[in-house]
Design an enzyme around this catalytic site. Structure first.
Site, PDB file in Angstrom:
ATOM      1  NE  ARG A 235      29.338  54.551  44.525  1.00 18.40           N
ATOM      2  CZ  ARG A 235      30.047  54.283  45.628  1.00 18.40           C
ATOM      3  NH1 ARG A 235      30.726  55.237  46.234  1.00 18.40           N
ATOM      4  NH2 ARG A 235      30.078  53.058  46.123  1.00 18.40           N
ATOM      5  CG  ASP A 259      36.918  60.503  48.123  1.00 20.38           C
ATOM      6  OD1 ASP A 259      38.133  60.595  47.841  1.00 20.38           O
ATOM      7  OD2 ASP A 259      36.395  59.457  48.552  1.00 20.38           O
ATOM      8  CD  GLU A 264      34.854  57.258  41.109  1.00 21.28           C
ATOM      9  OE1 GLU A 264      34.487  58.306  41.655  1.00 21.28           O
ATOM     10  OE2 GLU A 264      35.101  56.218  41.742  1.00 21.28           O
ATOM     11  CG  HIS A 296      36.115  56.307  45.323  1.00 21.73           C
ATOM     12  ND1 HIS A 296      35.105  56.078  44.405  1.00 21.73           N
ATOM     13  CD2 HIS A 296      35.636  55.883  46.523  1.00 21.73           C
ATOM     14  CE1 HIS A 296      34.082  55.515  45.028  1.00 21.73           C
ATOM     15  NE2 HIS A 296      34.384  55.390  46.319  1.00 21.73           N
TER      16      HIS A 296
HETATM   17  P1  NAI Z   1      23.310  54.364  54.097  1.00 16.96           P
HETATM   18  O1  NAI Z   1      22.504  53.409  53.269  1.00 16.96           O
HETATM   19  O2  NAI Z   1      23.551  54.038  55.528  1.00 16.96           O
HETATM   20  O3  NAI Z   1      22.636  55.819  54.036  1.00 16.96           O
HETATM   21  C1  NAI Z   1      22.161  56.412  52.873  1.00 16.96           C
HETATM   22  C2  NAI Z   1      21.051  57.372  53.263  1.00 16.96           C
HETATM   23  O4  NAI Z   1      20.624  58.050  52.079  1.00 16.96           O
HETATM   24  C3  NAI Z   1      19.825  56.658  53.860  1.00 16.96           C
HETATM   25  O5  NAI Z   1      19.447  57.268  55.081  1.00 16.96           O
HETATM   26  C4  NAI Z   1      18.762  56.845  52.782  1.00 16.96           C
HETATM   27  O6  NAI Z   1      17.436  56.953  53.321  1.00 16.96           O
HETATM   28  C5  NAI Z   1      19.205  58.154  52.168  1.00 16.96           C
HETATM   29  N1  NAI Z   1      18.592  58.413  50.863  1.00 16.96           N
HETATM   30  C6  NAI Z   1      18.223  57.533  49.911  1.00 16.96           C
HETATM   31  N2  NAI Z   1      17.641  58.180  48.887  1.00 16.96           N
HETATM   32  C7  NAI Z   1      17.652  59.497  49.199  1.00 16.96           C
HETATM   33  C8  NAI Z   1      17.170  60.659  48.539  1.00 16.96           C
HETATM   34  N3  NAI Z   1      16.557  60.585  47.349  1.00 16.96           N
HETATM   35  N4  NAI Z   1      17.356  61.852  49.148  1.00 16.96           N
HETATM   36  C9  NAI Z   1      17.953  61.930  50.369  1.00 16.96           C
HETATM   37  N5  NAI Z   1      18.404  60.852  51.041  1.00 16.96           N
HETATM   38  C10 NAI Z   1      18.245  59.658  50.460  1.00 16.96           C
HETATM   39  O7  NAI Z   1      24.681  54.552  53.302  1.00 16.96           O
HETATM   40  P2  NAI Z   1      26.069  55.070  53.866  1.00 16.96           P
HETATM   41  O8  NAI Z   1      26.850  53.924  54.382  1.00 16.96           O
HETATM   42  O9  NAI Z   1      25.841  56.235  54.764  1.00 16.96           O
HETATM   43  O10 NAI Z   1      26.766  55.552  52.495  1.00 16.96           O
HETATM   44  C11 NAI Z   1      26.238  56.628  51.731  1.00 16.96           C
HETATM   45  C12 NAI Z   1      26.888  56.634  50.362  1.00 16.96           C
HETATM   46  O11 NAI Z   1      28.265  56.950  50.490  1.00 16.96           O
HETATM   47  C13 NAI Z   1      26.898  55.247  49.674  1.00 16.96           C
HETATM   48  O12 NAI Z   1      25.701  55.013  48.956  1.00 16.96           O
HETATM   49  C14 NAI Z   1      28.073  55.344  48.749  1.00 16.96           C
HETATM   50  O13 NAI Z   1      27.622  55.831  47.493  1.00 16.96           O
HETATM   51  C15 NAI Z   1      28.971  56.395  49.399  1.00 16.96           C
HETATM   52  N6  NAI Z   1      30.241  55.846  49.891  1.00 16.96           N
HETATM   53  C16 NAI Z   1      31.415  56.443  49.509  1.00 16.96           C
HETATM   54  C17 NAI Z   1      32.634  55.974  49.946  1.00 16.96           C
HETATM   55  C18 NAI Z   1      33.927  56.625  49.583  1.00 16.96           C
HETATM   56  O14 NAI Z   1      34.996  56.003  49.747  1.00 16.96           O
HETATM   57  N7  NAI Z   1      33.939  57.860  49.100  1.00 16.96           N
HETATM   58  C19 NAI Z   1      32.689  54.771  50.809  1.00 16.96           C
HETATM   59  C20 NAI Z   1      31.398  54.279  51.222  1.00 16.96           C
HETATM   60  C21 NAI Z   1      30.228  54.789  50.759  1.00 16.96           C
END
Ligand code: NAI
Length: 334
Positions: A235, A259, A264, A296
């Site tokens: 994000r 991205d 944005e 994005h």
């Molecule tokens: P997920 O929920 O599977 O993984 C997120 C990880 O971040 C978890 O392991 C969590 O413990 C960790 N985390 C939380 N707080 C943290 C901190 N303070 N320091 C370090 N790690 C921490 O989520 P997923 O599916 O892997 O997605 C990650 C992010 O990617 C989403 O939150 C979203 O913002 C972004 N995203 C971007 C997309 C795009 O099109 N560019 C599409 C989908 C998601």
């Protein structure tokens, strides 16, 4: 069930309509405008709304939705940082989301940014089209045996770890939880400062929360290797953009692949090619030869859109079928 879809693009219509036809029970109506204060009144007569990442679902919007009898917002994305969750809970509005649709789509896009920046594909593409075959300025580095630091090893971070290990990189990670699959494949967990100090490439895959906001800032960039590559497909506000611009100017950051961008909203997902872009910070970023920005599109693969549409229809059916406590309900952080 009549569901009003905001911020609807042609591809949303295509995939959501196909999913509703296949699964039945949901009638989508589409609006191109985003859900925000000045469009909140459009929801009357619907049973639910379906929204996306840059819709602004604040207290004012939620109150209008509640007054119109809307009890469900079906997000067709994973993130929900654009929603006032406390207010939604107070008003009895359920938020559902699509937690996983294709972690590979985003992980592979992060790799595309890394490789394009490293091997300067964006510059080579333009040069060759103009008949300039000089290699000066296009020097890259082997990814093999470089250290990649992954912040957040959830679904996407895990998929990226697997790819980077396949390149022969050393993968280090920082997360509040250690992912057993990552440990098993050879990812080393370290504290954030160690990750910043040792990584040649840093890729951000944690959610945007008060703790992670501006994780990359004026102070943290000084802890990184000079010339580091930073990739953000998470994000926008994980990065303090002004601090990163200063670090690009000084050479402390050597490459930046984005991205997502903190401002944005109002830029991405729109065709502004005939307008003068008013965001000076964004325009400054565009002047660097070592910055690549995509709008994005990390999620934007056929497989991901099919999964998003399928799960969104499933979420709506599940809610109205009387089982709203399904696993995709967003809960208030404790
Ligand atoms: P997920 O929920 O599977 O993984 C997120 C990880 O971040 C978890 O392991 C969590 O413990 C960790 N985390 C939380 N707080 C943290 C901190 N303070 N320091 C370090 N790690 C921490 O989520 P997923 O599916 O892997 O997605 C990650 C992010 O990617 C989403 O939150 C979203 O913002 C972004 N995203 C971007 C997309 C795009 O099109 N560019 C599409 C989908 C998601």
């Amino acid at each position: 069930m009549k569901v009003l879809v905001f911020s609807a693009k042609p591809y949303d219509r295509q995939f959501l309509s196909a999913a509703s036809e296949a699964q039945g029970g949901v009638e989508f109506h589409y609006l191109e405008v985003p859900l925000r204060a000045d469009t909140r009144h459009l929801v009357s007569g619907y049973d639910a709304v379906c929204a996306f990442v840059n819709d602004c679902i604040d207290a004012l919007v939620l109150q209008a939705l509640a007054e119109a009898g809307i009890r469900l917002i079906a997000m067709r994305c994973a993130g929900y940082n654009n929603i006032d969750l406390k207010e939604a809970a107070r008003l009895g509005i359920t938020i559902m989301r699509v937690p996983a649709y294709s972690p590979h789509a985003v992980a592979e896009h992060a790799v595309a940014l890394m490789l394009a920046l490293n091997r300067k594909i964006h510059r080579a593409y333009n040069r060759v089209r103009e008949g300039n075959f000089l290699l000066n300025g296009l020097l890259g580095f082997d990814m093999y045996q470089r250290t990649v630091g992954i912040v957040g090893t959830g679904r996407i971070g895990e998929a990226l770890s697997r790819i980077m290990l396949g390149f022969g990189c050393r993968v280090i990670a920082h997360d509040v939880y250690q992912n057993p699959a990552c440990l098993e494949m050879g990812v080393e967990y370290v504290d954030l400062d160690t990750l910043l100090a040792q990584s040649d490439i840093i890729s951000l895959h944690c959610p945007l929360t008060p703790e992670t906001r501006y994780l990359v800032n004026a102070q943290s960039v000084t802890k990184m290797k000079r010339g580091v590559m930073i990739i953000n497909t998470g994000r926008g506000a994980l990065i303090d953009t002004q601090a990163v611009i200063d670090a690009l100017k000084s050479g402390q950051i050597g490459y930046l692949g984005l991205d997502v961008y903190e401002q944005e909203d109002g830029l991405f997902f729109e065709d502004l090619s005939c307008e003068v872009i008013q965001d000076d910070m964004f325009e400054r970023l565009m002047t660097f030869h070592n910055v690549i920005i995509t709008g994005h599109q990390g999620f934007f693969t056929h497989e991901a859109l099919e999964n998003i549409a399928h799960t969104t229809v499933g979420n709506i059916r599940c809610y109205f079928g009387g089982t709203p406590q399904c696993e995709n309900v967003v809960r208030l952080p404790s």
